[in-house]
Design a protein around this motif. Structure first.
Motif, PDB file in Angstrom:
ATOM      1  N   GLN A   1      38.281  40.669  44.588  1.00 23.50           N
ATOM      2  CA  GLN A   1      38.209  41.417  43.335  1.00 23.50           C
ATOM      3  C   GLN A   1      36.971  42.308  43.256  1.00 23.50           C
ATOM      4  O   GLN A   1      37.055  43.472  42.850  1.00 23.50           O
ATOM      5  CB  GLN A   1      38.236  40.438  42.153  1.00 23.50           C
ATOM      6  CG  GLN A   1      39.560  39.711  41.996  1.00 23.50           C
ATOM      7  CD  GLN A   1      39.447  38.479  41.123  1.00 23.50           C
ATOM      8  OE1 GLN A   1      38.447  38.276  40.424  1.00 23.50           O
ATOM      9  NE2 GLN A   1      40.465  37.632  41.153  1.00 23.50           N
ATOM     10  N   VAL A   2      35.820  41.774  43.642  1.00 23.16           N
ATOM     11  CA  VAL A   2      34.611  42.598  43.544  1.00 23.16           C
ATOM     12  C   VAL A   2      34.629  43.706  44.588  1.00 23.16           C
ATOM     13  O   VAL A   2      34.115  44.812  44.337  1.00 23.16           O
ATOM     14  CB  VAL A   2      33.316  41.754  43.660  1.00 23.16           C
ATOM     15  CG1 VAL A   2      33.207  40.778  42.501  1.00 23.16           C
ATOM     16  CG2 VAL A   2      33.217  41.031  44.998  1.00 23.16           C
TER      17      VAL A   2
ATOM     18  N   THR B   1      28.169  44.115  47.176  1.00 22.76           N
ATOM     19  CA  THR B   1      28.805  45.016  46.205  1.00 22.76           C
ATOM     20  C   THR B   1      27.960  45.191  44.958  1.00 22.76           C
ATOM     21  O   THR B   1      27.899  46.291  44.396  1.00 22.76           O
ATOM     22  CB  THR B   1      30.212  44.521  45.836  1.00 22.76           C
ATOM     23  OG1 THR B   1      30.148  43.158  45.376  1.00 22.76           O
ATOM     24  CG2 THR B   1      31.162  44.607  47.010  1.00 22.76           C
TER      25      THR B   1
ATOM     26  N   ASP C   1      36.601  51.145  44.129  1.00 22.78           N
ATOM     27  CA  ASP C   1      36.982  52.072  43.062  1.00 22.78           C
ATOM     28  C   ASP C   1      35.799  52.933  42.633  1.00 22.78           C
ATOM     29  O   ASP C   1      35.938  54.133  42.408  1.00 22.78           O
ATOM     30  CB  ASP C   1      37.517  51.297  41.852  1.00 22.78           C
ATOM     31  CG  ASP C   1      38.906  50.734  42.086  1.00 22.78           C
ATOM     32  OD1 ASP C   1      39.547  51.148  43.068  1.00 22.78           O
ATOM     33  OD2 ASP C   1      39.329  49.882  41.295  1.00 22.78           O
ATOM     34  N   VAL C   2      34.628  52.317  42.505  1.00 23.25           N
ATOM     35  CA  VAL C   2      33.442  53.065  42.076  1.00 23.25           C
ATOM     36  C   VAL C   2      32.982  54.018  43.180  1.00 23.25           C
ATOM     37  O   VAL C   2      32.629  55.176  42.905  1.00 23.25           O
ATOM     38  CB  VAL C   2      32.298  52.101  41.699  1.00 23.25           C
ATOM     39  CG1 VAL C   2      31.021  52.884  41.389  1.00 23.25           C
ATOM     40  CG2 VAL C   2      32.693  51.246  40.489  1.00 23.25           C
TER      41      VAL C   2
ATOM     42  N   GLU D   1      37.330  45.279  45.675  1.00 23.85           N
ATOM     43  CA  GLU D   1      38.228  46.320  45.168  1.00 23.85           C
ATOM     44  C   GLU D   1      37.561  47.129  44.058  1.00 23.85           C
ATOM     45  O   GLU D   1      37.711  48.357  43.997  1.00 23.85           O
ATOM     46  CB  GLU D   1      39.529  45.689  44.670  1.00 23.85           C
ATOM     47  CG  GLU D   1      40.407  45.156  45.803  1.00 23.85           C
ATOM     48  CD  GLU D   1      41.651  44.455  45.302  1.00 23.85           C
ATOM     49  OE1 GLU D   1      41.742  44.188  44.084  1.00 23.85           O
ATOM     50  OE2 GLU D   1      42.540  44.161  46.123  1.00 23.85           O
ATOM     51  N   ALA D   2      36.809  46.461  43.190  1.00 24.85           N
ATOM     52  CA  ALA D   2      36.099  47.178  42.129  1.00 24.85           C
ATOM     53  C   ALA D   2      35.030  48.095  42.723  1.00 24.85           C
ATOM     54  O   ALA D   2      34.845  49.228  42.265  1.00 24.85           O
ATOM     55  CB  ALA D   2      35.472  46.183  41.150  1.00 24.85           C
TER      56      ALA D   2
ATOM     57  N   ALA E   1      34.041  48.497  35.671  1.00 33.43           N
ATOM     58  CA  ALA E   1      34.138  47.959  37.029  1.00 33.43           C
ATOM     59  C   ALA E   1      32.822  47.318  37.464  1.00 33.43           C
ATOM     60  O   ALA E   1      32.806  46.252  38.090  1.00 33.43           O
ATOM     61  CB  ALA E   1      34.531  49.064  38.004  1.00 33.43           C
TER      62      ALA E   1
ATOM     63  N   LYS F   1      32.294  43.898  35.926  1.00 31.87           N
ATOM     64  CA  LYS F   1      33.100  42.881  36.608  1.00 31.87           C
ATOM     65  C   LYS F   1      32.434  42.444  37.902  1.00 31.87           C
ATOM     66  O   LYS F   1      32.411  41.255  38.245  1.00 31.87           O
ATOM     67  CB  LYS F   1      34.498  43.441  36.899  1.00 31.87           C
ATOM     68  CG  LYS F   1      35.423  42.464  37.591  1.00 31.87           C
ATOM     69  CD  LYS F   1      36.806  43.069  37.783  1.00 31.87           C
ATOM     70  CE  LYS F   1      37.756  42.065  38.427  1.00 31.87           C
ATOM     71  NZ  LYS F   1      39.117  42.643  38.607  1.00 31.87           N
ATOM     72  N   ILE F   2      31.872  43.399  38.638  1.00 31.88           N
ATOM     73  CA  ILE F   2      31.199  43.070  39.898  1.00 31.88           C
ATOM     74  C   ILE F   2      29.999  42.165  39.636  1.00 31.88           C
ATOM     75  O   ILE F   2      29.844  41.104  40.259  1.00 31.88           O
ATOM     76  CB  ILE F   2      30.750  44.359  40.619  1.00 31.88           C
ATOM     77  CG1 ILE F   2      31.959  45.146  41.114  1.00 31.88           C
ATOM     78  CG2 ILE F   2      29.832  44.025  41.794  1.00 31.88           C
ATOM     79  CD1 ILE F   2      31.623  46.544  41.600  1.00 31.88           C
TER      80      ILE F   2
ATOM     81  N   THR G   1      26.624  48.900  44.779  1.00 33.52           N
ATOM     82  CA  THR G   1      27.342  49.621  43.731  1.00 33.52           C
ATOM     83  C   THR G   1      26.400  50.023  42.607  1.00 33.52           C
ATOM     84  O   THR G   1      26.515  51.123  42.047  1.00 33.52           O
ATOM     85  CB  THR G   1      28.496  48.768  43.169  1.00 33.52           C
ATOM     86  OG1 THR G   1      29.341  48.351  44.243  1.00 33.52           O
ATOM     87  CG2 THR G   1      29.324  49.558  42.157  1.00 33.52           C
TER      88      THR G   1
END
Length: 765
Positions: A418-419, A346, A425-426, A421-422, A373, A376-377, A350
């Motif tokens: 969590q990563v 990610t 989102d991106v 999902e982030a 986001a 956070k990743i 990302t």
């Protein structure tokens, strides 16, 4: 003055004179301790005693020895391990087409199965004397992580024989005869193992398994022998559909006393060929659109000889302890490896996508909402990799730290979620449309698998981490519990009395130490390092002391009720976990040579972990049933208020920009992520587009300025944009060729898969 002297004399007499102390203090305290002591079932007691303590005990003590911590050397690969990683592993990765594996075949290709068996991917933990690779936990973790960045299904297929399963149980507990027969067969792939523990009525509570084995006489190989009549029903068993040998956990009984006086022998583990009479391998499960083999197994009135018990008859009834000690591989290596893979993929993909994907004429990674986001990743992935390394360091030292592996499994799999999902989102539509170009979809669907297995995360957080940590890591509680359970009352009291003064001094030191650190902001705490991380060490020592104080008071006031107040005990477990994670971050920063590019990631991680520690304490104090004690603890630990804050916006933006910069920092943070130098590959097309765009960043900058001036229309892309830029003389003829190629890569990278009518419906990929 006379009264003060008299009080001092009384106190000295009470504590210094053994008979007086024992009569007036120790005996009443002992009776109270036995009354509030949480009752332990036999399986709970074995779980408490299984495994080792390590750095977790330092953190729980309130006095972490940072110098000793930093003397721990990070493991290095042997020449054989590095050669395997450079050759066999890379070959395997090049063979994996995850979309075809999952969506078309729902299985690994035969050539992959054959290669895995031939190159001994199933035998990483088996000793060389039995034909295995005898790899370290560090190599095991690295290999599984890197495979998982390519295919979760392949990674799970490889990791299971190298974690909880017959291979590990045989290595630790098998008889010489069992080892000499089974381990070479497992090593060369002649046999494929599975281990059947979970059933319809026993998941995380493995001690509740209803499967039985009754000692009786029966016929085996034409002779009447004493053996075991088994009945079982198991599900969720990975590799069961293709297994040739079955590890089985069951409750063993001896109603006729054929083995002795003990009727209820307890949980036992046996090894059974799947072609043995009446053994049934059932149908497959389909675990969230993943292709790894997972299914059921049944047995009705299956008779086996006693020497099929792993370890032989001497290990009958010791299965629960064996399983608890061996679960550390699954919790400390395999499942965290999947989470680490998620973090590496990610962050790398990302960062690339956020630069390649443009909106309003600029990379979406320059928008603050997206940067939040991305930050956070990147920040979370730094913790993921740090935690993976520190835990395998303990395992490489020969430790089996049950509390640490439970923390690692729970928090890494949750951070992996969590990563992911982030990242979704991106990526937005790029992540949603499933197809050969989607490098996130299968990982997203697989996330709950890691969270659920090897003990569901809800149970792990609410019962295991603090429940086991409070007794195993506390310097005195486990010894006091043993004293309280001593059948000889006077001997138990004597043991307890010898611990009481130490425990009182420990508690008093924690109270006044916490108050002093709170009033001074911990600025007088020693730090093993200078520079930008020094304050973090001071604060972690302060929170370690606060945990020791709070845990003591919670156990004293609530006793056995604390075990049932799961929301409260989970918060203390969170404190211990975030102390461990923060320690791992600081250790990695030092081990990697204090890289300047890492500092924003360290700052994010430390701010996050300290904030979460503060919130866990805040929630604990607010919900503690004795309001006065809850208020007193908060006043002692945070006398000037709770000031830990979340990572700043600036911090998130710096990390996001770092993720969009090719170079050493990006490569070091995502080294586990496999990508192929091929625009047709699911990760290669994104990586190549990103690198090309960074190489020609000046061209894109000139074009954006031309669009802003009105020289080029703002709604153009691809070949049309190249032609317009050339016509406006913004780029030269040579630049136009390079730009056209880059735009082709970019459009391919942001593209998604599409299928002709009838293809998806017919599953004809």
């Amino acid at each position: 003055m006379e009264i003060l002297i008299l009080l001092v004399v009384v106190v000295v007499l009470l504590f210094a004179v053994p008979d007086i102390r024992k009569s007036l203090i120790s005996r009443p305290a002992f009776a109270f301790f036995k009354r509030v002591l949480p009752p332990l079932s036999p399986t709970e007691r074995e779980a408490m005693q299984a495994g080792d303590t390590w750095w977790d005990a330092d953190l729980f003590s309130g006095r972490p020895d940072w110098h000793k911590f930093h003397q721990t050397k990070a493991p290095q690969f042997t020449e054989a391990e590095q050669a395997f990683i450079d050759n066999q592993l890379e070959t395997l990765l090049g063979m994996l087409d995850d979309f075809k594996i999952v969506q078309k075949d729902v299985d690994l290709p035969k050539k992959v199965w054959d290669y895995i068996r031939k190159e001994k991917f199933f035998a990483m933990i088996i000793g060389k004397e039995f034909g295995g690779l005898d790899f370290s936990p560090a190599a095991n973790s690295h290999i599984v992580s890197r495979i998982a960045t390519r295919s979760i299904s392949a990674a799970v297929s490889v990791m299971v024989p190298n974690s909880l399963g017959p291979g590990e149980l045989l290595t630790h507990y098998g008889t010489d005869e069992q080892k000499n027969y089974w381990l070479p067969r497992l090593a060369d792939g002649t046999d494929i193992p599975c281990f059947a523990l979970t059933g319809p009525e026993a998941g995380s509570d493995a001690g509740a398994i209803p499967d039985t084995g009754v000692v009786c006489k029966g016929e085996f190989e034409g002779k009447e022998v004493v053996g075991i009549r088994l009945n079982w029903s198991k599900r969720y068993i990975t590799l069961a559909p293709v297994a040739t040998v079955l590890g089985l956990a069951f409750k063993m009984y001896d109603p006729d006393g054929l083995l002795g006086d003990q009727k209820d022998i307890g949980i036992t583990c046996a090894l059974i060929p799947t072609n043995h009479e009446a053994v049934e391998i059932g149908e497959r499960h389909y675990p969230l659109n993943q292709a790894f083999m997972n299914g059921t197994t049944y047995g009705k009135d299956v008779f086996i000889p006693l020497d099929w018990i792993i370890g032989g008859q001497d290990y009958a009834g010791k299965g629960w302890r064996m399983l608890m000690e061996c679960l550390s591989a699954g919790r400390g290596i395999s499942l965290p490896a999947l989470a680490a893979a998620t973090g590496h993929v990610t962050e790398r993909m990302t960062g690339a996508y956020a630069y390649v994907r443009q909106q309003f004429g600029m990379p979406i990674g320059l928008f603050e909402g997206v940067q939040a986001a991305m930050g956070k990743i990147g920040g979370t992935n730094y913790t993921l990799e740090s935690m993976r390394r520190l835990t395998v360091t303990a395992l490489c030292e020969g430790k089996s730290p049950s509390v640490i592996t439970a923390m690692t499994k729970y928090h890494m799999t949750e951070m992996g979620r969590q990563v992911m999902e982030a990242a979704m989102d991106v990526h937005a539509g790029k992540g949603i449309q499933l197809g050969p170009r989607n490098y996130l979809g299968h990982g997203y669907m697989a996330t709950p698998v890691s969270i659920t297995v090897e003990g569901a995360n809800i149970l792990t957080r609410n019962l295991m981490i603090f429940g086991q940590g409070a007794t195993r890591c506390h310097p005195y509680v486990l010894a006091e519990m043993e004293a309280a359970s001593n059948p000889d009352e006077e001997q138990g009291l004597k043991q307890f009395d010898s611990l009481l003064l130490k425990h009182i001094g420990f508690a008093a030191g924690n109270f006044f130490g916490s108050l002093f650190m709170g009033l001074t902001g911990a600025r007088f705490n020693a730090s093993p390092m200078s520079g930008p991380t020094a304050r973090y060490y001071q604060q972690l020592t302060r929170m370690s002391r606060a945990l020791a104080l709070t845990a003591d008071m919670a156990m004293l006031v609530m006793g056995g009720d604390l075990k049932r107040r799961e929301m409260l005990s989970a918060r203390l477990g969170d404190v211990l976990s975030h102390l461990y994670m923060a320690s791992a971050v600081l250790k990695r920063y030092e081990d990697d040579g204090r890289q300047t590019g890492d500092l924003p990631f360290v700052e994010y991680a430390m701010s996050h972990h300290l904030y979460e520690i503060g919130q866990a304490f805040k929630g604990f104090f607010a919900n503690f049933p004795n309001r006065f004690i809850g208020w007193t603890l908060r006043l002692a630990i945070f006398p000037l208020g709770l000031h830990y804050a979340k990572p700043s916006d600036d911090n998130l933006q710096v990390i996001a920009k770092s993720m969009m910069e090719p170079g050493l920092t990006r490569d070091r943070h995502t080294f586990l992520c496999f990508w192929k130098d091929d625009p047709k590959d699911m990760t290669g097309h994104m990586e190549l587009a990103f690198l090309a765009m960074r190489e020609h960043a000046d061209i894109y900058k000139r074009i954006r300025k031309a669009v802003k001036r009105g020289d080029i229309a703002e709604d153009l892309s691809g070949d049309d944009l190249v032609k317009a830029a050339r016509k406006a003389e913004v780029i030269s003829a040579d630049e136009a060729k390079a730009f056209k190629k880059t735009e082709q890569l970019r459009m391919t990278a942001i593209g998604v898969d599409q299928f002709a009518p009838g293809v998806i419906e017919g599953r004809k990929f």
